[in-house]
Enzyme design. Structure first.
Site, PDB file in Angstrom:
ATOM      1  N   GLN A 105      44.535   6.468 -25.135  1.00  0.00           N
ATOM      2  CA  GLN A 105      45.816   7.097 -25.518  1.00  0.00           C
ATOM      3  C   GLN A 105      46.127   6.747 -26.966  1.00  0.00           C
ATOM      4  O   GLN A 105      47.084   7.245 -27.530  1.00  0.00           O
ATOM      5  CB  GLN A 105      46.949   6.572 -24.630  1.00  0.00           C
ATOM      6  CG  GLN A 105      46.776   6.904 -23.162  1.00  0.00           C
ATOM      7  CD  GLN A 105      47.699   6.043 -22.300  1.00  0.00           C
ATOM      8  OE1 GLN A 105      48.869   6.370 -22.122  1.00  0.00           O
ATOM      9  NE2 GLN A 105      47.188   4.962 -21.758  1.00  0.00           N
ATOM     10  N   ASN A 106      45.346   5.852 -27.555  1.00  0.00           N
ATOM     11  CA  ASN A 106      45.635   5.387 -28.910  1.00  0.00           C
ATOM     12  C   ASN A 106      45.135   6.390 -29.948  1.00  0.00           C
ATOM     13  O   ASN A 106      44.157   7.102 -29.712  1.00  0.00           O
ATOM     14  CB  ASN A 106      44.993   4.018 -29.149  1.00  0.00           C
ATOM     15  CG  ASN A 106      45.520   2.984 -28.172  1.00  0.00           C
ATOM     16  OD1 ASN A 106      46.543   3.215 -27.539  1.00  0.00           O
ATOM     17  ND2 ASN A 106      44.823   1.880 -28.037  1.00  0.00           N
ATOM     18  N   ASP A 108      44.533   5.349 -33.213  1.00  0.00           N
ATOM     19  CA  ASP A 108      44.172   4.506 -34.357  1.00  0.00           C
ATOM     20  C   ASP A 108      42.699   4.527 -34.723  1.00  0.00           C
ATOM     21  O   ASP A 108      42.308   3.945 -35.748  1.00  0.00           O
ATOM     22  CB  ASP A 108      44.637   3.062 -34.118  1.00  0.00           C
ATOM     23  CG  ASP A 108      44.138   2.469 -32.780  1.00  0.00           C
ATOM     24  OD1 ASP A 108      43.032   2.844 -32.341  1.00  0.00           O
ATOM     25  OD2 ASP A 108      44.854   1.633 -32.203  1.00  0.00           O
ATOM     26  N   HIS A 123      45.430  11.526 -26.873  1.00  0.00           N
ATOM     27  CA  HIS A 123      46.637  11.862 -27.663  1.00  0.00           C
ATOM     28  C   HIS A 123      46.301  12.182 -29.118  1.00  0.00           C
ATOM     29  O   HIS A 123      47.170  12.095 -29.986  1.00  0.00           O
ATOM     30  CB  HIS A 123      47.660  10.710 -27.594  1.00  0.00           C
ATOM     31  CG  HIS A 123      48.336  10.572 -26.256  1.00  0.00           C
ATOM     32  ND1 HIS A 123      48.987   9.425 -25.839  1.00  0.00           N
ATOM     33  CD2 HIS A 123      48.468  11.460 -25.223  1.00  0.00           C
ATOM     34  CE1 HIS A 123      49.487   9.617 -24.625  1.00  0.00           C
ATOM     35  NE2 HIS A 123      49.183  10.836 -24.228  1.00  0.00           N
ATOM     36  N   CYS A 131      48.716  21.780 -40.046  1.00  0.00           N
ATOM     37  CA  CYS A 131      49.907  22.578 -40.346  1.00  0.00           C
ATOM     38  C   CYS A 131      50.266  23.368 -39.089  1.00  0.00           C
ATOM     39  O   CYS A 131      49.431  24.127 -38.577  1.00  0.00           O
ATOM     40  CB  CYS A 131      49.640  23.537 -41.509  1.00  0.00           C
ATOM     41  SG  CYS A 131      51.072  24.597 -41.861  1.00  0.00           S
ATOM     42  N   CYS A 134      50.305  27.407 -40.302  1.00  0.00           N
ATOM     43  CA  CYS A 134      49.089  28.208 -40.576  1.00  0.00           C
ATOM     44  C   CYS A 134      47.840  27.558 -39.967  1.00  0.00           C
ATOM     45  O   CYS A 134      46.755  28.098 -40.073  1.00  0.00           O
ATOM     46  CB  CYS A 134      48.900  28.411 -42.079  1.00  0.00           C
ATOM     47  SG  CYS A 134      48.362  26.932 -42.949  1.00  0.00           S
ATOM     48  N   GLY A 191      45.578  -2.467 -21.204  1.00  0.00           N
ATOM     49  CA  GLY A 191      46.671  -2.452 -22.170  1.00  0.00           C
ATOM     50  C   GLY A 191      47.516  -1.191 -22.184  1.00  0.00           C
ATOM     51  O   GLY A 191      47.905  -0.729 -23.249  1.00  0.00           O
ATOM     52  N   SER A 193      51.048   0.604 -20.206  1.00  0.00           N
ATOM     53  CA  SER A 193      52.113   0.455 -19.215  1.00  0.00           C
ATOM     54  C   SER A 193      52.053   1.605 -18.208  1.00  0.00           C
ATOM     55  O   SER A 193      52.776   1.587 -17.215  1.00  0.00           O
ATOM     56  CB  SER A 193      53.477   0.433 -19.911  1.00  0.00           C
ATOM     57  OG  SER A 193      53.694   1.661 -20.572  1.00  0.00           O
ATOM     58  N   ALA A 236      43.626  -8.550 -23.697  1.00  0.00           N
ATOM     59  CA  ALA A 236      42.406  -7.744 -23.555  1.00  0.00           C
ATOM     60  C   ALA A 236      41.192  -8.466 -24.138  1.00  0.00           C
ATOM     61  O   ALA A 236      40.113  -8.467 -23.540  1.00  0.00           O
ATOM     62  CB  ALA A 236      42.614  -6.399 -24.240  1.00  0.00           C
TER      63      ALA A 236
HETATM   64  P1  OAD Z   1      53.024   0.705 -24.028  1.00  0.00           P
HETATM   65  O1  OAD Z   1      53.677   0.098 -25.209  1.00  0.00           O
HETATM   66  O2  OAD Z   1      53.886   1.486 -23.099  1.00  0.00           O
HETATM   67  O3  OAD Z   1      52.327  -0.428 -23.150  1.00  0.00           O
HETATM   68  C1  OAD Z   1      51.495  -1.396 -23.719  1.00  0.00           C
HETATM   69  C2  OAD Z   1      50.939  -2.267 -22.588  1.00  0.00           C
HETATM   70  O4  OAD Z   1      50.025  -3.197 -23.172  1.00  0.00           O
HETATM   71  C3  OAD Z   1      51.973  -3.089 -21.823  1.00  0.00           C
HETATM   72  O5  OAD Z   1      51.758  -2.925 -20.427  1.00  0.00           O
HETATM   73  C4  OAD Z   1      51.683  -4.536 -22.252  1.00  0.00           C
HETATM   74  O6  OAD Z   1      51.938  -5.479 -21.199  1.00  0.00           O
HETATM   75  C5  OAD Z   1      50.215  -4.468 -22.588  1.00  0.00           C
HETATM   76  N1  OAD Z   1      49.735  -5.456 -23.569  1.00  0.00           N
HETATM   77  C6  OAD Z   1      50.400  -6.030 -24.589  1.00  0.00           C
HETATM   78  N2  OAD Z   1      49.612  -6.868 -25.276  1.00  0.00           N
HETATM   79  C7  OAD Z   1      48.384  -6.811 -24.684  1.00  0.00           C
HETATM   80  C8  OAD Z   1      47.131  -7.442 -24.933  1.00  0.00           C
HETATM   81  N3  OAD Z   1      46.948  -8.289 -25.947  1.00  0.00           N
HETATM   82  N4  OAD Z   1      46.097  -7.142 -24.110  1.00  0.00           N
HETATM   83  C9  OAD Z   1      46.262  -6.257 -23.080  1.00  0.00           C
HETATM   84  N5  OAD Z   1      47.413  -5.658 -22.812  1.00  0.00           N
HETATM   85  C10 OAD Z   1      48.469  -5.917 -23.592  1.00  0.00           C
HETATM   86  O7  OAD Z   1      51.791   1.556 -24.592  1.00  0.00           O
HETATM   87  P2  OAD Z   1      50.968   2.726 -23.853  1.00  0.00           P
HETATM   88  O8  OAD Z   1      50.929   2.513 -22.389  1.00  0.00           O
HETATM   89  O9  OAD Z   1      49.695   2.888 -24.576  1.00  0.00           O
HETATM   90  O10 OAD Z   1      52.316   8.375 -26.480  1.00  0.00           O
HETATM   91  O11 OAD Z   1      51.887   3.965 -24.172  1.00  0.00           O
HETATM   92  C11 OAD Z   1      51.463   5.219 -23.749  1.00  0.00           C
HETATM   93  C12 OAD Z   1      51.974   6.282 -24.649  1.00  0.00           C
HETATM   94  O12 OAD Z   1      53.392   6.118 -24.844  1.00  0.00           O
HETATM   95  C13 OAD Z   1      51.426   6.236 -26.054  1.00  0.00           C
HETATM   96  O13 OAD Z   1      50.153   6.819 -26.168  1.00  0.00           O
HETATM   97  C14 OAD Z   1      52.453   6.994 -26.827  1.00  0.00           C
HETATM   98  C15 OAD Z   1      53.697   6.359 -26.244  1.00  0.00           C
HETATM   99  O14 OAD Z   1      54.857   7.111 -26.288  1.00  0.00           O
HETATM  100  C16 OAD Z   1      52.911   9.337 -27.210  1.00  0.00           C
HETATM  101  O15 OAD Z   1      53.576   9.062 -28.196  1.00  0.00           O
HETATM  102  C17 OAD Z   1      52.688  10.741 -26.698  1.00  0.00           C
END
Ligand code: OAD
Length: 257
Positions: A105-106, A108, A123, A131, A134, A191, A193, A236
């Site tokens: 989902q990242n 980066d 994502h 753009c 266009c 990693g 949620s 992780a």
């Molecule tokens: P979140 O910020 O919702 O969740 C991050 C998760 O990583 C949490 O469950 C933390 O407990 C865990 N975490 C933190 N540090 C960690 C570590 N060192 N090792 C392992 N886990 C760790 O991020 P995402 O679930 O990726 O989408 O969010 C999903 C989507 O929501 C993103 O892609 C983005 C956001 O809105 C869009 O913008 C469309």
């Protein structure tokens, strides 16, 4: 080690070695150790920027300059980040023939920078600007400079080629991710949620198709109590490092297998 004396790392390593065709689903948590903030929680991006104001396609179409305040921070933080031991660990697991694909989902690009070859970007990616008038595309570094909004040749403000709330998942990425989920033997969820749809459906699709689901996260998530077979608690980088150590002790897994 659990209170009953069983070792979840050992169990997960056994599953990975036996089934082999594992797929990883990653979220922002895997890049936290690279210095990129996650989204939720006290230190997350959404504590600073309300996603309904800064991260929807509707807000971009109405106030692109405002949305670029948040996007600029993401582009500069991600642009300076390096893959950490967890990204490199997943690339090593691919090399070992244990993990066959990463669905992320990242945005980066750190899985590719770490050497993972099959990466499905659910994502999109910050590397490219598009753009929405266009449809011309540009490498981000060609058009973006800190403090200014990037412009298309047609004069409109460019958008990073990432999915904002209200936008569809890129068709091919969604198809490929669902196919990987349906056919993998183990899904390793790292990693995330798992609060954002439709990415949060991937673990359920894998589970319903017969895969074991392993979660790597220091916290409990909405998946932990139900979809998850084994929860490996911890960062992780540490957990993936320990999994690799265990796998190397297993005779039937060797680099380049
Ligand atoms: P979140 O910020 O919702 O969740 C991050 C998760 O990583 C949490 O469950 C933390 O407990 C865990 N975490 C933190 N540090 C960690 C570590 N060192 N090792 C392992 N886990 C760790 O991020 P995402 O679930 O990726 O989408 O969010 C999903 C989507 O929501 C993103 O892609 C983005 C956001 O809105 C869009 O913008 C469309």
């Amino acid at each position: 080690m659990r209170s009953d004396g069983s070792d979840p790392i050992r169990e997960a390593a056994r599953l990975l070695a036996d089934r082999r065709n594992a797929v990883a689903l990653t979220g922002a948590g895997i890049s936290v150790e690279s210095g990129i903030p996650s989204f939720r929680g006290a230190q997350g991006m959404w504590a600073k920027y309300d996603p309904m104001e800064y991260a929807t396609i509707h807000s971009f179409m109405h106030s692109p300059r405002k949305v670029w305040e948040m996007l600029s921070e993401m582009v500069s933080v991600c642009g300076g980040a390096m893959p950490n031991a967890a990204h490199k660990g997943l690339a090593a697991l691919e090399e070992m023939g244990v993990v066959r694909a990463v669905i992320t989902q990242n945005v980066d690009g750190l899985h590719q920078a770490a050497g993972s070859r099959r990466v499905i970007e659910y994502h999109g990616n910050l590397d490219e600007l598009i753009c929405v008038y266009c449809w011309k595309r540009y490498p981000t570094l060609e058009r973006w400079i800190p403090g200014a909004v990037p412009l298309c040749d047609c004069g409109e403000i460019l958008k990073p080629n990432v999915v904002l709330f209200g936008e569809p998942i890129p068709w091919l990425a969604q198809e490929q991710a669902e196919e990987e989920a349906r056919t993998c033997g183990v899904l390793v969820v790292v990693g995330t949620s798992a609060q954002v749809s439709p990415a949060c459906d991937i673990p359920r699709i894998a589970k319903e198709s017969g895969a074991a689901v392993v979660e790597i996260n220091p916290e409990e998530t909405s998946l932990s109590g139900n979809v998850i077979d084994i929860h490996l608690r911890g960062s992780a980088s540490k957990v993936i490092g320990r999994l690799i150590e265990r796998l190397k002790e297993t005779d039937d897994v060797s680099p380049g297998h």
